[in-house]
Design an enzyme around this catalytic site. Structure first.
Site, PDB file in Angstrom:
ATOM      1  N   TYR A 141       0.817  -1.213   0.000  1.00 52.09           N
ATOM      2  CA  TYR A 141       0.000   0.000   0.000  1.00 52.09           C
ATOM      3  C   TYR A 141       0.854   1.268   0.000  1.00 52.09           C
ATOM      4  O   TYR A 141       0.366   2.359  -0.288  1.00 52.09           O
ATOM      5  CB  TYR A 141      -0.960   0.027   1.199  1.00 52.09           C
ATOM      6  CG  TYR A 141      -2.101  -0.980   1.094  1.00 52.09           C
ATOM      7  CD1 TYR A 141      -2.192  -1.859   0.029  1.00 52.09           C
ATOM      8  CD2 TYR A 141      -3.086  -1.043   2.062  1.00 52.09           C
ATOM      9  CE1 TYR A 141      -3.209  -2.774  -0.072  1.00 52.09           C
ATOM     10  CE2 TYR A 141      -4.122  -1.967   1.970  1.00 52.09           C
ATOM     11  CZ  TYR A 141      -4.181  -2.828   0.901  1.00 52.09           C
ATOM     12  OH  TYR A 141      -5.206  -3.739   0.810  1.00 52.09           O
ATOM     13  N   LYS A 192       3.100 -15.585   2.088  1.00 55.02           N
ATOM     14  CA  LYS A 192       3.005 -16.300   0.812  1.00 55.02           C
ATOM     15  C   LYS A 192       4.458 -16.563   0.404  1.00 55.02           C
ATOM     16  O   LYS A 192       4.924 -16.171  -0.683  1.00 55.02           O
ATOM     17  CB  LYS A 192       2.246 -15.437  -0.209  1.00 55.02           C
ATOM     18  CG  LYS A 192       1.902 -16.139  -1.505  1.00 55.02           C
ATOM     19  CD  LYS A 192       0.800 -17.174  -1.367  1.00 55.02           C
ATOM     20  CE  LYS A 192       0.597 -17.901  -2.681  1.00 55.02           C
ATOM     21  NZ  LYS A 192      -0.274 -19.086  -2.564  1.00 55.02           N
ATOM     22  N   ASP A 225      -3.456 -18.161   1.321  1.00 57.36           N
ATOM     23  CA  ASP A 225      -4.613 -18.827   0.709  1.00 57.36           C
ATOM     24  C   ASP A 225      -5.187 -19.872   1.658  1.00 57.36           C
ATOM     25  O   ASP A 225      -6.412 -19.994   1.820  1.00 57.36           O
ATOM     26  CB  ASP A 225      -4.256 -19.431  -0.665  1.00 57.36           C
ATOM     27  CG  ASP A 225      -2.920 -20.135  -0.684  1.00 57.36           C
ATOM     28  OD1 ASP A 225      -2.125 -19.981   0.272  1.00 57.36           O
ATOM     29  OD2 ASP A 225      -2.641 -20.863  -1.660  1.00 57.36           O
ATOM     30  N   ASP A 249      -5.574  -6.762   5.454  1.00 61.74           N
ATOM     31  CA  ASP A 249      -6.774  -6.045   5.040  1.00 61.74           C
ATOM     32  C   ASP A 249      -7.872  -7.052   4.668  1.00 61.74           C
ATOM     33  O   ASP A 249      -9.014  -6.966   5.117  1.00 61.74           O
ATOM     34  CB  ASP A 249      -6.409  -5.184   3.814  1.00 61.74           C
ATOM     35  CG  ASP A 249      -7.480  -4.165   3.463  1.00 61.74           C
ATOM     36  OD1 ASP A 249      -8.513  -4.130   4.148  1.00 61.74           O
ATOM     37  OD2 ASP A 249      -7.276  -3.410   2.487  1.00 61.74           O
ATOM     38  N   ASP A 253     -11.315  -8.525   7.120  1.00 66.05           N
ATOM     39  CA  ASP A 253     -12.711  -8.399   6.678  1.00 66.05           C
ATOM     40  C   ASP A 253     -13.388  -9.764   6.655  1.00 66.05           C
ATOM     41  O   ASP A 253     -14.571  -9.897   6.985  1.00 66.05           O
ATOM     42  CB  ASP A 253     -12.794  -7.774   5.274  1.00 66.05           C
ATOM     43  CG  ASP A 253     -12.935  -6.255   5.338  1.00 66.05           C
ATOM     44  OD1 ASP A 253     -12.621  -5.675   6.400  1.00 66.05           O
ATOM     45  OD2 ASP A 253     -13.365  -5.659   4.336  1.00 66.05           O
TER      46      ASP A 253
END
Ligand code: NAD
Length: 358
Positions: A141, A192, A225, A249, A253
């Protein structure tokens, strides 16, 4: 200690939910004689309208002088077409990075009264209590270079850069391990590392911090994942999850929805000294703004987090959390958490019920 709060209502449902949370703040301030004072400022679309910038100088000065900030949410369709660098969400990124609010704490707790509101089976989620620790001021970001460029063949190409320095990883890992010490003693670091070098370094660094300083903490690692899958398969296996900005992020959620509504979840973003910005996990919900239907509980619970983490007023924080439990016990529900047999109330009535319970 100075006890100055800056309240930034923001856009959309922001002003409605913050107004209600302010009445709760006023009530605990009086009841527990906390000596807190607060003022208001502008951030996001509201600041663009007034000053032409989503994070104007005047807000920056107020924010730097405050000990804690209570934020509603920013953004909305009105500002979606303006130049990207001055959109409301940029104001949010700017205040987080200027104040060095690198540690984002997002608890996902399922109030037993709301087990039916979750899209998962009650036995999978009841008693859920996990804490997602998201790195907030680094990663993709903020990484440079970024942009949209034109290739030689005339085609456009978008690009961003995911970067983490060891020092950034170490300080967020430390926060996660210290939170785990206060909870169940388990940290799952999400990466990852099989594909992205930046997260390979993440994994190595988190492992080293645990080995050197927190040997008593049970540390595990999971690919993002798989973590996304495990969160809906068996979420109660987690205690603290620590991850970078982008994965955090998304996973937070996802965790939010396990609890039935994003309207229930508070968050804290802290610097190294404990100064913090407190806000609900949800956005400005322009689709329901101005209708007195938004759930104010995430913002009210953000006030509880502020009292706990910045002002160290645990009793007052617990009182707010218990008052929220109490109104849920009374069967009061905003539309987003409504279920059969319960009483539907609006934003203001929900806030008033919490004040009464306090
Ligand atoms: P959102 O969280 O605003 O809304 C998603 C859905 O959840 C909507 O259907 C909304 O009505 C509902 N919802 C959200 N909060 C609720 C509440 N308190 N009570 C009841 N229902 C609620 O996300 P979005 O629609 O993707 O984004 C809307 C705007 O908010 C965009 O401009 C976005 O950039 C911005 N945004 C801001 C923040 C922030 O300020 N921290 C975070 C996310 C999105």
């Amino acid at each position: 200690m100075s006890k100055q709060i800056l309240i930034l209502a923001g856009d959309g449902i922001g002003p409605e939910i913050v107004k209600v949370a302010e009445t709760v703040l006023a009530q605990v301030n009086q009841k527990f004689d906390l000596g807190l004072t607060w003022q208001h400022g502008l951030l996001g679309g509201a600041a663009i309208d007034a000053h032409g910038s989503p994070y104007p100088e005047v807000t920056s000065q107020q924010a730097q002088a405050a000990d804690a900030i209570l934020l509603g949410a920013v953004g909305g369709p009105k500002w979606d077409t303006i130049e990207r660098s001055i959109r409301p969400e940029r104001g949010l990124l700017k205040i987080r990075s200027e104040l060095n609010l690198f540690a984002n704490l997002r608890p996902a707790i399922l109030y037993p009264q709301l087990a039916d509101a979750s899209s998962l089976k009650p036995e999978v989620v009841s008693g859920l209590d996990i804490l997602i620790v998201r790195e907030l001021t680094g990663g993709i970001y903020f990484g440079q270079p970024r942009g949209i460029r034109e290739l030689e063949n005339g085609e456009k190409q978008g690009y961003n850069t995911d970067v983490y320095a060891e020092s950034e990883i170490k300080r967020i890992a430390k926060v996660a391990f210290e939170m785990a010490q206060l909870r169940g003693g388990k940290v799952c670091s999400v990466d990852k590392a099989n594909v992205l070098e930046v997260t390979e370094l993440w994994k190595q660094t988190v492992t080293q911090v645990q080995k050197d300083n927190y040997p008593e903490i049970n540390l595990s690692h999971m690919y993002v994942d798989n973590a996304a899958m495990q969160l809906v398969r068996a979420p109660k296996q987690f205690d603290v999850i620590v991850t970078g900005n982008l994965f955090g992020d998304i996973l937070s959620d996802e965790a939010a929805m396990l609890t039935g509504s994003i309207g229930m979840l508070p968050s804290a973003s802290l610097d190294e000294q404990g100064k913090g910005m407190y806000e609900p996990c949800h956005g400005s919900a322009p689709d329901i703004a101005g209708q007195d239907v938004a759930n104010p509980l995430a913002t009210i619970l953000s006030v509880a987090m502020m009292l706990r983490y910045t002002f160290r007023e645990e009793a007052a924080a617990v009182a707010i959390e218990q008052a929220v439990g109490n109104v849920l016990d009374q069967g009061l529900r905003t539309a987003d958490i409504m279920s059969e047999g319960m009483t539907k109330v609006g934003t203001r009535a929900m806030g008033q019920a919490v004040v009464n319970a306090l």
